[in-house]
Design an enzyme around this catalytic site. Structure first.
Site, PDB file in Angstrom:
ATOM      1  N   LYS A  98       0.860  -1.192   0.000  1.00  0.00           N
ATOM      2  CA  LYS A  98       0.000   0.000   0.000  1.00  0.00           C
ATOM      3  C   LYS A  98       0.890   1.234   0.000  1.00  0.00           C
ATOM      4  O   LYS A  98       1.906   1.267   0.720  1.00  0.00           O
ATOM      5  CB  LYS A  98      -0.889  -0.033   1.256  1.00  0.00           C
ATOM      6  CG  LYS A  98      -1.850   1.140   1.368  1.00  0.00           C
ATOM      7  CD  LYS A  98      -2.692   1.018   2.638  1.00  0.00           C
ATOM      8  CE  LYS A  98      -3.698   2.133   2.768  1.00  0.00           C
ATOM      9  NZ  LYS A  98      -4.480   2.037   4.021  1.00  0.00           N
TER      10      LYS A  98
ATOM     11  N   SER B 222      -9.399   2.062   3.176  1.00  0.00           N
ATOM     12  CA  SER B 222      -8.539   2.746   2.224  1.00  0.00           C
ATOM     13  C   SER B 222      -7.561   1.838   1.461  1.00  0.00           C
ATOM     14  O   SER B 222      -7.001   2.267   0.451  1.00  0.00           O
ATOM     15  CB  SER B 222      -7.739   3.837   2.948  1.00  0.00           C
ATOM     16  OG  SER B 222      -6.929   3.273   3.950  1.00  0.00           O
TER      17      SER B 222
ATOM     18  N   SER C 297      -9.510  -0.259   7.301  1.00  0.00           N
ATOM     19  CA  SER C 297      -8.989  -0.172   5.926  1.00  0.00           C
ATOM     20  C   SER C 297      -8.392  -1.434   5.345  1.00  0.00           C
ATOM     21  O   SER C 297      -8.145  -1.479   4.140  1.00  0.00           O
ATOM     22  CB  SER C 297      -7.952   0.938   5.844  1.00  0.00           C
ATOM     23  OG  SER C 297      -8.626   2.146   5.683  1.00  0.00           O
TER      24      SER C 297
HETATM   25  N1  GLN Z   1     -12.621   4.472   6.678  1.00  0.00           N
HETATM   26  C1  GLN Z   1     -11.926   4.835   7.870  1.00  0.00           C
HETATM   27  C2  GLN Z   1     -11.446   6.267   7.791  1.00  0.00           C
HETATM   28  O1  GLN Z   1     -11.580   6.855   6.759  1.00  0.00           O
HETATM   29  C3  GLN Z   1     -10.772   3.914   8.132  1.00  0.00           C
HETATM   30  C4  GLN Z   1      -9.618   4.210   7.263  1.00  0.00           C
HETATM   31  C5  GLN Z   1      -8.404   3.446   7.629  1.00  0.00           C
HETATM   32  O2  GLN Z   1      -8.475   2.431   8.330  1.00  0.00           O
HETATM   33  N2  GLN Z   1      -7.267   3.947   7.186  1.00  0.00           N
HETATM   34  O3  GLN Z   1     -10.942   6.784   8.734  1.00  0.00           O
END
Ligand code: GLN
Length: 467
Positions: A74, A149, A173
Site C-alpha cells: 500500500k 482505504s 482499511s
Molecule cells: N474508513 C476509515 C477512515 O476513513 C478507516 C480508514 C483506515 O483504516 N485507514 O478513517
C-alpha cells in the site's frame, strides 16, 4: 484454499517456473489492468531481485519460503528509493529515504515488492475514491468501489496481481476492502507489527496487516512481520503463530458472542442481517454457545472514532507544509506559503479531516469533543475487557451494507463514515480482527481479545468448514 506462497515456492525451487517469469507475469498483469490498483509499478526493482533469486536456484541453493514471492505494498509505506505518494498530490513525487520495518522484514525474507498500491489519500476513506490516481475498481464488479482505504491492495490480491499485499488499517482499511473483494484481511493486535515507516494517520490505532487469498498465507506473512522494534515503542514481542496452535475445529461449547444492537440496527441491510442470523443458527447446531452481548451503537462508535482519528491526523499532517516534503507554493508570507501549499495539495476529504481535527483539538472545544471522545474510548476498551471474560470470539458483519457503486461516497461523506460502524470500535480497542470472505456479502469479521490473534485462524478455519 491452501497456501499460494507454498505452491509458488515449490514451483520455484523445482524450476517449474523461473522467478523472473513469475515476477514478469505479475508486472504485465498490473500494466494491462484497468482497475487503478497501482500508483507505481516496480519493474526494474522487482526484476533485479528476481534475477538474484534465479541465480541462487541455478546454483543449486535452497531458497526460503518467501524468497521470490511477488507482493504489493500500500502506498503509505516507505520503501527506500521508490515513490511513496499516500495517494496524494502532496507526496506524488516523494521518494522514500528509508524502508518501513514491516516491509524490510519481508525483503529480508526474500519476498519481492512488485507494486506500490493505490489507496485513499493518507488512509482517509472507505472506498479508495479519495485518491489522485483515480478510483480503484472492485475486483468482482468494476462499477463498484474497491473499498478503502487499502482498496488497491485488496484488488491486487483478488485479481492475483500480487500473491499477497500489505495494507494498513486505522479504522477498517484492511478488513473492509478485503470483504468487498472477497479475500482475507487481518488487522492484528495493535503493536504486534511495528508502525515504523508507515505514514501516520491516527497513530493510536494504525496497524500494519496482510491481505491474501488464504489463511495460511496471512499467518505466514504475519509471522514474518511481527515483533518488537525499538523504533516503535508501542510494538511488542510476540511468539510466531505455529501450525500446531492453529486447528480446524472449535471445541463444542466455545462461546461465540455477537453484538445485539449491530444486528438489530435499522442501518443493517436485511440481506446481511438474514445471512448473519443463518450463520449463528448453523454455529449453534455445531454445538457452539451463542452469546448475545450489549454494546455501544454504531453511531456512537463512528463519532468517537472520527473525533479522535481527525484530531490525530490533523496533528500528524501538520508536518506537510511545503517546507520539508512535496511541492511549495509561492506566497508573500510563511503563513501564506503554508496555506496555499496545503490547500492546493490535499484532497477535499483530507482537508475536511484536518479542519475537523483542528476544531476537535482547539481551545474551547477540546474538553467537549476530544476529552469526551477519549473518555468514551476508555469505556469501549473496558467493555471489550468485560466481553472477553464471557466469550472467546465475537462475530460481526464487516459492513452494514453491500458494496456501493463508484461515486456514491463522494456525494455523501456522512454515509461513508457510517459504513465504518462495525470496524472502528475494534480499532479503538486495539483488538485483533480478521475479515473472512464467508457467509455474508461483505464478509464476516472475527474478533478476539488483545494478543489472542491465533484463535482468529482456528475460528476462520472452522467457519470455512461449517458454513
Ligand atoms: N474508513 C476509515 C477512515 O476513513 C478507516 C480508514 C483506515 O483504516 N485507514 O478513517
Amino acid at each position: 484454499m491452501a497456501s499460494t506462497i507454498q505452491a509458488l515456492h515449490n514451483k520455484l525451487q523445482n524450476k517449474e517456473i523461473s522467478c523472473t517469469d513469475l515476477v514478469q507475469q505479475k508486472l504485465t498483469q498490473l500494466k494491462e489492468s484497468n482497475y487503478n490498483s497501482e500508483t507505481t509499478i516496480l519493474d526494474e526493482y522487482a526484476l533485479d531481485l528476481a534475477k538474484k533469486v534465479d541465480s541462487k536456484i541455478a546454483n543449486g541453493e535452497n531458497i526460503g519460503l518467501l524468497e521470490g514471492i511477488p507482493f504489493g505494498v500500500k502506498d503509505v509505506y516507505l520503501l527506500q528509493g521508490t515513490y511513496s505518494s499516500a495517494g496524494s498530490d502532496f507526496l506524488k513525487k516523494y521518494k522514500s529515504p528509508y524502508t518501513a520495518t514491516a516491509i524490510q522484514k519481508l525483503l529480508d525474507a526474500g519476498a519481492i515488492p512488485v507494486v506500490k498500491e493505490n489507496c485513499d489519500s493518507f488512509g482517509h476513506g472507505s472506498s479508495s475514491e479519495n485518491t489522485v490516481f483515480g478510483a480503484v475498481k472492485n475486483a468482482l464488479d468494476a462499477n463498484k468501489v474497491a473499498g478503502g482505504s487499502s482498496g488497491g491492495s485488496a484488488v491486487n490480491v483478488a485479481k492475483d496481481f500480487t500473491t499477497f499485499s500489505i495494507g494498513g488499517d486505522t479504522g477498517g482499511s484492511i478488513r473492509q476492502p478485503a470483504g468487498y473483494n472477497k479475500v482475507y484481511g487481518l488487522k492484528p493486535t495493535y503493536g504486534r507489527i511495528s508502525r515504523y515507516g508507515l505514514m501516520a494517520y491516527a497513530s493510536s490505532t494504525d496497524c500494519v496487516g496482510p491481505i491474501a487469498q488464504s489463511l495460511e498465507d496471512i499467518q505466514l506473512v504475519l509471522n514474518v512481520m511481527s515483533g518488537k522494534d525499538y523504533r516503535d515503542q508501542t510494538s511488542y514481542a510476540s511468539k510466531a503463530i505455529s501450525n500446531e496452535t492453529v486447528t480446524n475445529t472449535l471445541p463444542k461449547g466455545t462461546k461465540i458472542g455477537y453484538y445485539k444492537n449491530f444486528i438489530e440496527s435499522d442501518a443493517l441491510a436485511p440481506s446481511i442481517k438474514a445471512n448473519f442470523e443463518t450463520m449463528l443458527a448453523t454455529l449453534k447446531n455445531e454445538g457452539m454457545e451463542i452469546v448475545p452481548l450489549d454494546f455501544f451503537d454504531g453511531n456512537m462508535l463512528v463519532s468517537t472514532y472520527y473525533a479522535l482519528a481527525m484530531a490525530e491526523t490533523a496533528s500528524n499532517l501538520a508536518r506537510l507544509d511545503g517546507t520539508n516534503y512535496g511541492p511549495r507554493a509561492e506566497g508573500n508570507s510563511l503563513k501564506e506559503i503554508y496555506s496555499v501549499t496545503r490547500s492546493e495539495n490535499f484532497t477535499e476529504e483530507t482537508q475536511r479531516r484536518i479542519v475537523g481535527g483542528n476544531q476537535v483539538l482547539s481551545q474551547g472545544h477540546s474538553e467537549e469533543i476530544y476529552n469526551k471522545a477519549q473518555e468514551l474510548r476508555g469505556q469501549i476498551s473496558h467493555h471489550f475487557n468485560e466481553n472477553f471474560k464471557k466469550v472467546d470470539i465475537v462475530l460481526s458483519p464487516v459492513t452494514p451494507n453491500p458494496v456501493p457503486e463508484i461515486g456514491n461516497n463522494l456525494k455523501d461523506p456522512m454515509t461513508m463514515y457510517l459504513s465504518d460502524a462495525y470496524t472502528v470500535g475494534f480499532s479503538l480497542g486495539g483488538l485483533p480482527t480478521l475479515t473472512a470472505p464467508l457467509a455474508l456479502e461483505t464478509g464476516v469479521q472475527i474478533t478476539a481479545a488483545k494478543k489472542q490473534d491465533a484463535i482468529l485462524f482456528t475460528c476462520a478455519n472452522f467457519l470455512k468448514q461449517v458454513l
